[in-house]
Design an enzyme around this catalytic site. Structure first.
Site, PDB file in Angstrom:
ATOM      1  N   SER A  55       0.831  -1.212   0.000  1.00 34.74           N
ATOM      2  CA  SER A  55       0.000   0.000   0.000  1.00 34.74           C
ATOM      3  C   SER A  55       0.860   1.254   0.000  1.00 34.74           C
ATOM      4  O   SER A  55       2.026   1.222   0.366  1.00 34.74           O
ATOM      5  CB  SER A  55      -0.884   0.040   1.250  1.00 34.74           C
ATOM      6  OG  SER A  55      -1.641  -1.125   1.358  1.00 34.74           O
TER       7      SER A  55
HETATM    8  N1  SAH Z   1       0.475  -5.162   4.125  1.00 33.57           N
HETATM    9  C1  SAH Z   1       1.169  -5.512   2.898  1.00 33.57           C
HETATM   10  C2  SAH Z   1       0.316  -5.321   1.670  1.00 33.57           C
HETATM   11  C3  SAH Z   1      -0.474  -6.482   1.473  1.00 33.57           C
HETATM   12  S1  SAH Z   1      -1.457  -6.686   0.046  1.00 33.57           S
HETATM   13  C4  SAH Z   1       2.457  -4.769   2.734  1.00 33.57           C
HETATM   14  O1  SAH Z   1       2.778  -3.914   3.564  1.00 33.57           O
HETATM   15  O2  SAH Z   1       3.166  -5.073   1.788  1.00 33.57           O
HETATM   16  C5  SAH Z   1      -2.544  -7.858   0.761  1.00 33.57           C
HETATM   17  C6  SAH Z   1      -1.932  -9.178   1.113  1.00 33.57           C
HETATM   18  O3  SAH Z   1      -2.953  -9.980   1.677  1.00 33.57           O
HETATM   19  C7  SAH Z   1      -1.403  -9.964  -0.082  1.00 33.57           C
HETATM   20  O4  SAH Z   1      -0.045 -10.242   0.132  1.00 33.57           O
HETATM   21  C8  SAH Z   1      -2.243 -11.247  -0.094  1.00 33.57           C
HETATM   22  O5  SAH Z   1      -1.499 -12.395  -0.444  1.00 33.57           O
HETATM   23  C9  SAH Z   1      -2.694 -11.315   1.354  1.00 33.57           C
HETATM   24  N2  SAH Z   1      -3.899 -12.092   1.615  1.00 33.57           N
HETATM   25  C10 SAH Z   1      -5.044 -12.165   0.876  1.00 33.57           C
HETATM   26  N3  SAH Z   1      -5.925 -12.977   1.479  1.00 33.57           N
HETATM   27  C11 SAH Z   1      -5.335 -13.430   2.634  1.00 33.57           C
HETATM   28  C12 SAH Z   1      -5.742 -14.318   3.679  1.00 33.57           C
HETATM   29  N4  SAH Z   1      -6.946 -14.901   3.688  1.00 33.57           N
HETATM   30  N5  SAH Z   1      -4.874 -14.542   4.691  1.00 33.57           N
HETATM   31  C13 SAH Z   1      -3.648 -13.969   4.705  1.00 33.57           C
HETATM   32  N6  SAH Z   1      -3.208 -13.133   3.737  1.00 33.57           N
HETATM   33  C14 SAH Z   1      -4.038 -12.870   2.711  1.00 33.57           C
END
Ligand code: SAH
Length: 201
Positions: A55
């Protein structure tokens, strides 16, 4: 764009000095691919592989501020992705448990955090929609992927009394940050900013 410029652009919007200090301290370039490192301090989301994105710093900072963390807090970070958001949270609390569905991203996040010299984050691979019951309750829960309809009940259930949760939720095609505070006598929910995140799978 350099880190100082990013900080200057955040200042009018983010008032918590601890959050600004965390943005100043955490090297975002360690959490993106080498080809994107010159973009690390632009206030934009960046791809991190597997179709996922890190993000934009202003949104990460805003979410950190809303969680109102204290040094002793234990935090759950759902959807840790690159590990950057967990890294900022780690500067504001005692320990962060990160959970990431994609095992390769989880491993990379752990490596980036180590490179950044951060020792109070544990990243596990798994389905964060169910939370991480083994370390619950949490003083705060941060969710970085959009749930459909409502905040997953399992996550609300893992909040300590007085605990705060921030999560993007899609209701009828409209996506907003939802803020939840658990009190002794129930749960208080507030609808905040319109946002866009990848879906919680
Ligand atoms: N906070 C992260 C951005 C994440 S984008 C950063 O600082 O880089 C959202 C993330 O959520 C992705 O990596 C995706 O793989 C993960 N995601 C999606 N569904 C999920 C679930 N059910 N459990 C854990 N992670 C999940």
């Amino acid at each position: 764009m350099e880190r100082e410029e990013l900080l200057a652009s955040l200042r009018p919007r983010v008032t918590d000095e601890r959050v600004l200090a965390a943005v100043a301290d955490v090297p975002r370039e360690l959490f993106v691919a080498p080809a994107l490192q010159r973009m690390a301090y632009v206030d934009r989301p960046l791809p991190i592989g597997g179709g996922q994105t890190i993000s934009q710093p202003s949104l990460v900072a805003r979410m950190c501020e809303l969680l109102d963390l204290s040094d002793d807090d234990i935090v759950l970070d759902v959807g840790s992705g690159s590990g950057y958001h967990a890294a900022l949270l780690s500067r504001l609390c005692r320990h962060v448990y990160g959970i990431e569905l994609d095992p390769e991203l989880a491993e990379q996040a752990a490596r980036s955090l180590t490179l950044a010299g951060i020792e109070n984050v544990t990243v596990v691979a798994g389905d964060g929609a169910a939370g991480l019951p083994e370390h619950a309750p949490y003083d705060a829960i941060n969710v970085a992927a959009t749930a459909s309809g409502e905040v997953p009940a399992a996550l609300e259930g893992q909040l300590a009394i007085g605990g705060r949760l921030i999560a993007p939720v899609d209701c009828d095609g409209r996506e907003h940050l939802h803020f939840v505070r658990r009190r002794a006598d129930g749960v208080e929910r507030t609808l905040l900013d319109a946002v866009r995140f990848v879906p919680l799978r």
